[in-house]
Design an enzyme around this catalytic site. Structure first.
Site, PDB file in Angstrom:
ATOM      1  N   HIS A 224      -6.341 -55.498 -13.081  1.00 57.68           N
ATOM      2  CA  HIS A 224      -6.215 -54.552 -14.042  1.00 57.68           C
ATOM      3  C   HIS A 224      -6.692 -55.515 -15.387  1.00 57.68           C
ATOM      4  CE1 HIS A 224      -4.265 -53.084 -17.653  1.00 57.68           C
ATOM      5  NE2 HIS A 224      -3.404 -53.996 -17.621  1.00 57.68           N
ATOM      6  N   TYR A 255      -3.310 -49.396 -23.314  1.00 56.29           N
ATOM      7  CA  TYR A 255      -2.007 -49.831 -24.151  1.00 56.29           C
ATOM      8  C   TYR A 255      -2.722 -51.056 -24.968  1.00 56.29           C
ATOM      9  CZ  TYR A 255      -1.458 -53.596 -20.531  1.00 56.29           C
ATOM     10  OH  TYR A 255      -1.804 -54.736 -19.726  1.00 56.29           O
ATOM     11  N   ASP A 544      24.444 -39.239   3.911  1.00 57.58           N
ATOM     12  CA  ASP A 544      25.399 -38.030   4.622  1.00 57.58           C
ATOM     13  C   ASP A 544      24.541 -37.693   5.744  1.00 57.58           C
ATOM     14  OD1 ASP A 544      23.258 -36.725   3.165  1.00 57.58           O
ATOM     15  OD2 ASP A 544      24.447 -34.967   2.904  1.00 57.58           O
ATOM     16  N   THR A 546      24.773 -35.664   9.899  1.00 51.76           N
ATOM     17  CA  THR A 546      25.611 -35.075  11.148  1.00 51.76           C
ATOM     18  C   THR A 546      25.351 -35.984  12.331  1.00 51.76           C
ATOM     19  OG1 THR A 546      23.505 -33.669  11.476  1.00 51.76           O
ATOM     20  CG2 THR A 546      25.086 -32.736   9.788  1.00 51.76           C
ATOM     21  N   TYR A 645      16.684 -27.644  18.724  1.00 44.91           N
ATOM     22  CA  TYR A 645      15.892 -28.638  18.988  1.00 44.91           C
ATOM     23  C   TYR A 645      15.334 -28.931  20.399  1.00 44.91           C
ATOM     24  CZ  TYR A 645      18.556 -30.821  15.100  1.00 44.91           C
ATOM     25  OH  TYR A 645      19.193 -30.915  13.913  1.00 44.91           O
TER      26      TYR A 645
END
Length: 815
Positions: A224, A255, A544, A546, A645
């Site tokens: 850079h 910048y 979370d 199943t 599935y």
């Protein structure tokens, strides 16, 4: 307490921060090694320009930067400050960038940091060198500034040394020693150092060090450009190093910062210049060449456009010249987040990599908490976890392509749904050919090509009320999304759910294993399906999931990503009674949902799919036509139906079988756009967006998934303390104006006070309102409360609503 023996590899700004933070927590048997001298070790910290801009779309990255600013402001070396808090100014020279600055102002406001939008005149007052005629406006963050990286390293070394930490310069690491799957020490050029824990903070050399422990890091060092002018006449006599705000001109990838009477210019607009970590010189090799290893030769041709643009934006630089420049190496990753965590294969080997000065002290604190406490309480690190990647995301081709793309886009205006670039496609479901035939518009999800909508459904739009959102929300959107959502509620739709990770947990200890990690009782009868949570030790939500019990010792877990697999793997019992494997690549899933779903499915099978034959949240094996499936009666869109599935080789046959049966009933294929709208109408949470590690179940509205009477599980003790002290809530807001669809991460206001932020948002095509879920103080989460959402330069009226917004009696799901 002295703690375990710790070796930190790398004494740059990250390694020094970690040594300081970990010793402050009582671990003092710590040795920090670096191949270079101290405090300027020769890595990226030694040449970093030091600009600290806290504004980021990620709340975590902003929090890491905020802590860095606060800490560095408190540090000095013999009276010399480690942080110059001159403020940070971003300017817009195009209307598009000015609009983007309003969005960025929303982020930083949402994350709780003061900022101000400025007029062009105000920008010129803040930074008098600016060409007022080029600037349309700006964003000022007063607490931004310049980190003096080498001074910060020295200050933190002194603090850590005072607590007993040992720093060893000129010690090149030659090997990470291991035995029986865990680290035992580090071999350096000056001898062996025994260790119980090794932390790699080697920066641009990180991939090389990690490989010694068998770990592949998705990190690429890229050059850079940073240049310095000679004296600028307009700055003559400036005796302070910096008096103006650090400046970003992102329209041109530039910048700027003061350095007395000169200006530093950083440039990202040049071609990507990657280099292998193996090709970076060691400090000794660089010393022999009279160079710094992290600094490559300045390529003037690459900087030509930057200098031309600089003289236009800062006209006083026309009276100066570029006197020095470097191509400095910095670390980039495939998703622009750091790499923090422990190796999945070698216990005790940790990494803190791809960390810039901006976030360094925050990362030091986060890593210290992980090591000492076993969890991080100060920051939500799910975006930064080392083990978040899918296998394909670690391939050299993928890493190089995406890291270079991120360099090119570092200052670009990126839409939340903007498709990623090369390489694509990477993962395709067995339904992909059929989806292309239906004109699917694909976006990427964990490498999978996932339909957002289908052009074949365009005729469905006619005669429907599908409002067009504002211009920003209308990108990567089609009115077909609304038609698909409404049609799902009217007839039946097929959704490709293959991109969701599926794990198989087996063995005689599987049931007890899952019980120990989940908040609900999952060891129920064969055929049961349970929605449950994984918690960290502090009670924060890790995921979370199943859990379907398909046999006595066989469970299928619907997970959120690779971090769930890593969590399970780390907790496996040592006796081998439980096995966990990722079955996602070899399987696929169709969500068949809608009021006519049963009429599609039942004629295709001899199994009973009536309400009594397969109740809500139950599963069973069946044949759909000739295709063997595992059917789970679940629905994330709030309609009757099943997740079906099968194995990948049978996937297209399953799709074709269902499609043929659905056509006479008006069935369609529907995409993720409709899915997201429907799930928000039902109030279903999305981990990683609506709730993360920093939230507990009671705050997030999923306390129903916690069964404190089930026995012990990870995080249970912490929940006992947290459940009576709910101070914030994930709250449903509705928006009447159909064009004012927000996108997420916007601030929420009560009057002029920012009180929270939006997580998920979409238009509810069934309820006819915009939906936004937001984190709010508990006292504001009362239905009927009127608030406003900051959306670019607008304030959008929103009202707290009861949830779910659709079918609160659950009659459609259970019918």
């Amino acid at each position: 307490m002295a703690g375990p023996r710790v070796v930190i590899i790398g004494a740059g700004v990250v390694g020094a921060a970690l040594a300081d933070e970990i010793s402050a927590r009582g671990w003092t048997e710590v040795t920090v090694v670096d191949q270079g001298p101290l405090p300027a070790t020769g890595g990226s910290s030694s040449h970093a320009p030091g600009l600290v801009f806290q504004t980021n779309s990620s709340r975590t990255m902003t929090e890491l930067a905020r802590y860095t600013v606060e800490k560095f402001c408190s540090l000095d070396v013999d009276g010399k400050p480690c942080f110059l808090q001159v403020g940070g100014l971003e300017v817009a020279t195009t209307p598009e960038r000015l609009t983007e600055l309003h969005r960025r102002h929303g982020w930083i406001t949402a994350w709780g940091i003061e900022s101000r939008l400025l007029t062009a005149d105000e920008c010129a007052q803040q930074h008098p060198l600016l060409n007022r005629d080029r600037v349309l406006g700006g964003l000022l963050v007063p607490t931004d500034g310049l980190a003096k990286a080498v001074l910060a390293v020295e200050a933190q070394i002194r603090r850590a040394t005072g607590r007993g930490v040992t720093f060893l310069p000129r010690h090149e690491v030659l090997d990470v020693q291991q035995a029986d799957g865990r680290v035992t020490g580090v071999l350096t050029s000056e001898g062996e150092i025994p260790a119980d824990i090794v932390v790699c903070c080697a920066g641009i050399w990180g991939p090389k060090i990690a490989r010694m422990a068998g770990l592949s890091l998705p990190l690429t060092p890229l050059a850079h450009q940073l240049a310095w002018t000679g004296p600028v006449p307009a700055l003559a006599g400036q005796t302070e190093e910096a008096v103006r705000p650090i400046l970003r001109h992102q329209d041109a990838d530039l910048y700027y910062r003061d350095r007395f009477d000169a200006i530093g210019i950083g440039y990202y607009g040049h071609r990507p210049m990657p280099i292998s970590a193996d090709d970076i010189l060691s400090v000794d090799e660089a010393d022999a060449a009279g160079a710094m290893p992290s600094v490559l030769k300045f390529t003037e041709d690459d900087f030509a456009d930057a200098w031309t643009e600089t003289q236009s934006l800062l006209p006083s630089t026309k009276d100066a010249k570029i006197e020095e420049g470097i191509n400095g190496l910095f670390s980039f990753t495939t998703d622009n987040f750091p790499l923090l965590g422990e190796s999945p294969d070698v216990k005790g080997f940790w990494v803190a990599e791809a960390v810039w000065v901006t976030h360094s002290a925050g990362v030091g604190r986060a890593m210290a908490e992980l090591l000492v406490d076993g969890f991080c309480s100060s920051f939500d690190l799910h975006e930064c976890d080392l083990n978040r990647f899918e296998p394909h995301q670690l391939s050299p081709e993928y890493v190089l392509a995406r890291d270079c793309q991120n360099f090119v886009e570092v200052y670009d205006i990126l839409h939340p749904l903007q498709p990623s670039g090369h390489p694509r496609p990477i993962r395709t479901s067995p339904f992909h050919t059929r989806q292309r035939e239906l004109g699917a518009f694909f976006l990427e999800a964990n490498g999978w090509e996932r339909p957002q909508w289908y052009d074949a459904n365009a005729p469905l739009v006619e005669g429907r009320s599908v409002p067009t959102p504002n211009d920003w929300a209308a990108r990567y959107w089609s009115p077909i999304v609304g038609a698909e959502a409404q049609a799902t509620r009217e007839t039946v739709a097929m959704y490709d759910m293959t991109a969701l990770k599926r794990l198989e947990v087996t063995g005689p200890g599987a049931a007890a294993f899952l019980e120990s990690l989940t908040t609900s009782k999952v060891a129920k009868s064969v055929g049961s399906v349970t929605y449950t949570l994984l918690l960290d030790h502090d009670g924060g939500i890790r995921s979370d999931i199943t859990v379907a019990r398909l046999g006595r010792d066989l469970f299928q877990v619907g997970a959120n990503g690779n971090l769930d697999l890593d969590w399970f793997t780390r907790h496996l019992p040592a006796d081998g009674t439980v096995q966990v494997r990722d079955i996602t690549p070899g399987t696929c899933c169709v969500g068949l949902w809608g009021p006519l779903a049963r009429k599609v499915l039942q004629p295709l099978t001899d199994e009973d799919f009536s309400n009594d034959g397969l109740k809500y949240f139950r599963a069973k094996r069946a044949y759909i036509g000739s295709v063997p499936v595992t059917a789970m009666r679940l629905s994330y869109v709030g309609e009757l139906g099943w997740e079906l599935y099968t194995t990948a080789d049978q996937g297209q046959k399953l799709w074709d079988t269902l499609w043929q049966a659905a056509q006479p009933l008006g069935g369609i294929a529907a995409g993720r756009g409709a899915f997201n709208s429907l799930r928000l109408e039902k109030g279903y949470r999305s981990f990683g967006t609506d709730m993360t590690y920093e939230h507990d179940p009671y705050e997030a509205g999923v306390g129903f998934a916690v069964k404190l009477d089930k026995g012990d599980f990870v995080g249970r003790a912490a929940l006992e303390r947290r459940r009576t002290d709910v101070r914030r809530k994930l709250t449903c807001l509705t928006i009447e104006d159909p064009r004012s669809v927000v996108m997420g991460k916007e601030p929420v206001y009560q009057g002029d006070r920012s009180v929270g932020y939006v997580t998920s948002a979409a238009y509810g095509y069934t309820i006819g309102k915009g939906i936004a879920y937001a984190w709010l103080p508990a006292e504001l989460a009362t239905p009927g409360t009127t608030l406003h959402i900051g959306y670019f330069d607008q304030r959008v009226a929103a009202v707290v609503a009861e949830e779910p917004l659709f079918d609160p009696t659950m009659s459609r799901l259970r019918g």
